[in-house]
Design a protein around this motif. Structure first.
Motif, PDB file in Angstrom:
ATOM      1  N   ALA A 142       0.859  -1.180   0.000  1.00  0.00           N
ATOM      2  CA  ALA A 142       0.000   0.000   0.000  1.00  0.00           C
ATOM      3  C   ALA A 142       0.899   1.235   0.000  1.00  0.00           C
ATOM      4  CB  ALA A 142      -0.908   0.012   1.225  1.00  0.00           C
ATOM      5  N   VAL A 143       0.677   2.112  -0.947  1.00  0.00           N
ATOM      6  CA  VAL A 143       1.468   3.339  -1.049  1.00  0.00           C
ATOM      7  C   VAL A 143       1.060   4.294   0.065  1.00  0.00           C
ATOM      8  CG1 VAL A 143       2.028   5.319  -2.529  1.00  0.00           C
ATOM      9  CG2 VAL A 143       1.696   3.054  -3.540  1.00  0.00           C
ATOM     10  N   THR A 144       2.049   4.988   0.631  1.00  0.00           N
ATOM     11  CA  THR A 144       1.791   6.000   1.658  1.00  0.00           C
ATOM     12  C   THR A 144       2.138   7.369   1.081  1.00  0.00           C
ATOM     13  OG1 THR A 144       4.020   6.158   2.602  1.00  0.00           O
ATOM     14  CG2 THR A 144       2.633   4.321   3.379  1.00  0.00           C
ATOM     15  N   PRO A 145       1.758   8.441   1.763  1.00  0.00           N
ATOM     16  CA  PRO A 145       2.185   9.767   1.316  1.00  0.00           C
ATOM     17  C   PRO A 145       3.627  10.091   1.726  1.00  0.00           C
ATOM     18  CG  PRO A 145       0.736   9.948   3.208  1.00  0.00           C
ATOM     19  CD  PRO A 145       0.777   8.499   2.837  1.00  0.00           C
ATOM     20  N   LEU A 146       4.272   9.189   2.441  1.00  0.00           N
ATOM     21  CA  LEU A 146       5.624   9.423   2.944  1.00  0.00           C
ATOM     22  C   LEU A 146       6.644   9.285   1.822  1.00  0.00           C
ATOM     23  CD1 LEU A 146       5.383   7.279   6.194  1.00  0.00           C
ATOM     24  CD2 LEU A 146       4.908   9.725   5.918  1.00  0.00           C
ATOM     25  N   ARG A 147       7.736  10.064   1.930  1.00  0.00           N
ATOM     26  CA  ARG A 147       8.803  10.044   0.926  1.00  0.00           C
ATOM     27  C   ARG A 147      10.151   9.991   1.634  1.00  0.00           C
ATOM     28  NH1 ARG A 147       6.859   9.788  -4.106  1.00  0.00           N
ATOM     29  NH2 ARG A 147       8.480  11.054  -4.990  1.00  0.00           N
ATOM     30  N   LEU A 148      11.126   9.349   1.000  1.00  0.00           N
ATOM     31  CA  LEU A 148      12.496   9.267   1.495  1.00  0.00           C
ATOM     32  C   LEU A 148      13.418   9.899   0.464  1.00  0.00           C
ATOM     33  CD1 LEU A 148      14.496   8.076   3.648  1.00  0.00           C
ATOM     34  CD2 LEU A 148      14.679   6.091   2.131  1.00  0.00           C
ATOM     35  N   SER A 149      14.118  10.950   0.859  1.00  0.00           N
ATOM     36  CA  SER A 149      15.039  11.640  -0.048  1.00  0.00           C
ATOM     37  C   SER A 149      16.431  11.047   0.082  1.00  0.00           C
ATOM     38  CB  SER A 149      15.100  13.129   0.288  1.00  0.00           C
ATOM     39  OG  SER A 149      13.840  13.712   0.073  1.00  0.00           O
ATOM     40  N   THR A 150      17.114  10.897  -1.054  1.00  0.00           N
ATOM     41  CA  THR A 150      18.480  10.409  -1.048  1.00  0.00           C
ATOM     42  C   THR A 150      19.392  11.389  -1.770  1.00  0.00           C
ATOM     43  OG1 THR A 150      18.052   9.093  -3.017  1.00  0.00           O
ATOM     44  CG2 THR A 150      17.887   7.960  -0.895  1.00  0.00           C
ATOM     45  N   THR A 151      20.679  11.274  -1.458  1.00  0.00           N
ATOM     46  CA  THR A 151      21.677  12.189  -2.005  1.00  0.00           C
ATOM     47  C   THR A 151      22.898  11.390  -2.448  1.00  0.00           C
ATOM     48  OG1 THR A 151      20.933  13.893  -0.459  1.00  0.00           O
ATOM     49  CG2 THR A 151      23.064  14.243  -1.478  1.00  0.00           C
ATOM     50  N   LEU A 152      23.463  11.784  -3.571  1.00  0.00           N
ATOM     51  CA  LEU A 152      24.729  11.245  -4.051  1.00  0.00           C
ATOM     52  C   LEU A 152      25.828  12.123  -3.479  1.00  0.00           C
ATOM     53  CD1 LEU A 152      26.400   9.418  -5.999  1.00  0.00           C
ATOM     54  CD2 LEU A 152      25.958  11.150  -7.768  1.00  0.00           C
ATOM     55  N   LEU A 153      26.806  11.514  -2.848  1.00  0.00           N
ATOM     56  CA  LEU A 153      27.882  12.256  -2.195  1.00  0.00           C
ATOM     57  C   LEU A 153      29.236  11.842  -2.738  1.00  0.00           C
ATOM     58  CD1 LEU A 153      26.771  11.641   1.503  1.00  0.00           C
ATOM     59  CD2 LEU A 153      26.198  13.604   0.102  1.00  0.00           C
ATOM     60  N   CYS A 154      30.161  12.769  -2.723  1.00  0.00           N
ATOM     61  CA  CYS A 154      31.569  12.423  -2.926  1.00  0.00           C
ATOM     62  C   CYS A 154      32.378  13.350  -2.037  1.00  0.00           C
ATOM     63  CB  CYS A 154      31.999  12.488  -4.385  1.00  0.00           C
ATOM     64  SG  CYS A 154      31.939  14.097  -5.143  1.00  0.00           S
ATOM     65  N   GLY A 155      33.545  12.851  -1.632  1.00  0.00           N
ATOM     66  CA  GLY A 155      34.382  13.603  -0.710  1.00  0.00           C
ATOM     67  C   GLY A 155      34.938  14.865  -1.339  1.00  0.00           C
ATOM     68  N   ALA A 156      35.542  15.691  -0.510  1.00  0.00           N
ATOM     69  CA  ALA A 156      36.102  16.948  -0.974  1.00  0.00           C
ATOM     70  C   ALA A 156      37.369  16.744  -1.792  1.00  0.00           C
ATOM     71  CB  ALA A 156      36.401  17.851   0.229  1.00  0.00           C
ATOM     72  N   ALA A 157      38.056  15.614  -1.572  1.00  0.00           N
ATOM     73  CA  ALA A 157      39.294  15.341  -2.298  1.00  0.00           C
ATOM     74  C   ALA A 157      38.998  15.112  -3.779  1.00  0.00           C
ATOM     75  CB  ALA A 157      39.988  14.116  -1.695  1.00  0.00           C
ATOM     76  N   THR A 158      40.016  15.293  -4.579  1.00  0.00           N
ATOM     77  CA  THR A 158      39.883  15.049  -6.013  1.00  0.00           C
ATOM     78  C   THR A 158      39.638  13.572  -6.254  1.00  0.00           C
ATOM     79  OG1 THR A 158      41.411  16.868  -6.450  1.00  0.00           O
ATOM     80  CG2 THR A 158      41.046  15.291  -8.232  1.00  0.00           C
ATOM     81  N   LEU A 159      38.676  13.266  -7.095  1.00  0.00           N
ATOM     82  CA  LEU A 159      38.347  11.888  -7.416  1.00  0.00           C
ATOM     83  C   LEU A 159      39.335  11.323  -8.431  1.00  0.00           C
ATOM     84  CD1 LEU A 159      34.461  12.141  -7.836  1.00  0.00           C
ATOM     85  CD2 LEU A 159      35.710  11.193  -5.895  1.00  0.00           C
ATOM     86  N   SER A 160      39.585  10.028  -8.335  1.00  0.00           N
ATOM     87  CA  SER A 160      40.385   9.351  -9.358  1.00  0.00           C
ATOM     88  C   SER A 160      39.606   9.435 -10.670  1.00  0.00           C
ATOM     89  CB  SER A 160      40.611   7.895  -8.967  1.00  0.00           C
ATOM     90  OG  SER A 160      39.384   7.184  -9.058  1.00  0.00           O
ATOM     91  N   PRO A 161      40.273   9.237 -11.799  1.00  0.00           N
ATOM     92  CA  PRO A 161      39.540   9.271 -13.072  1.00  0.00           C
ATOM     93  C   PRO A 161      38.376   8.274 -13.115  1.00  0.00           C
ATOM     94  CG  PRO A 161      41.883   9.405 -13.483  1.00  0.00           C
ATOM     95  CD  PRO A 161      41.719   9.133 -12.005  1.00  0.00           C
ATOM     96  N   ALA A 162      38.575   7.063 -12.596  1.00  0.00           N
ATOM     97  CA  ALA A 162      37.506   6.068 -12.595  1.00  0.00           C
ATOM     98  C   ALA A 162      36.354   6.507 -11.701  1.00  0.00           C
ATOM     99  CB  ALA A 162      38.044   4.709 -12.144  1.00  0.00           C
TER     100      ALA A 162
END
Length: 176
Positions: A142-162
């Motif tokens: 049964a669907v509810t009116p509730l929602r769950l928000s998600t976020t994509l995160l990455c650290g402050a350091a420079t990411l490797s190319p991959a």
């Protein structure tokens, strides 16, 4: 699906997928043990964030179970809750309290597959993201009116190319 598409586009890159509670995942990110994370908890200072949207939450019970009454009806049934400290648990508890009761869980479980196994076996009902139950048999939903928000995160350091490729791909595929 996003990881399948990434692998198809970059078959020679090896990925290491780590699963854990949102707190564990944030810890891995802040320690530099992972490059990219998806979570529903607030982002730590210094991380780059991309909101991924909000997903509907559904009440799940064993197949054939009538689910009339929404969140308020959970008061009358055994409840399986996500572990303490999770956003999912907070949302469910707040929704129950808004209906005039504080849920007392029969079980507290952290693994999504374990939650659904217990629900399918008839031990209780749960409120989970719709994606957890998509295509799953043996459940009443049964669907509810509730929602769950998600976020994509990455650290402050420079990411490797991959990692930069993976981050860009996930932003493109998952951001809504």
């Amino acid at each position: 699906a996003a990881l399948v598409a990434f692998h198809a586009a970059h078959p020679r890159l090896q990925l290491v997928l780590r699963q854990g509670s949102a707190a564990e995942v944030l810890g891995l990110l802040t320690q530099g043990a992972v490059d990219v994370a998806i979570t529903s908890l607030p982002a730590p200072a210094g991380t780059r964030t991309t909101p991924l949207g909000a997903e509907a939450l559904v009440i799940a019970a064993a197949a054939g179970t009538p689910l009339a009454g929404g969140i308020a009806a959970l008061r009358e049934h055994p409840l399986i809750l996500a572990e303490r400290g999770t956003t999912l648990r907070r949302i469910v508890v707040e929704a129950c309290q808004a209906e005039g009761f504080s849920p007392v869980p029969l079980l507290e479980v952290s693994d999504p597959a374990a939650i659904l196994t217990l629900v399918r076996a008839g031990l209780g009902r749960c409120v989970v993201p719709a994606s957890w139950v998509a295509g799953k048999d043996g459940l009443a939903l049964a669907v509810t009116p509730l929602r769950l928000s998600t976020t994509l995160l990455c650290g402050a350091a420079t990411l490797s190319p991959a990692a930069a490729l993976l981050h860009a791909h996930l932003r493109e595929q998952l951001a809504r």
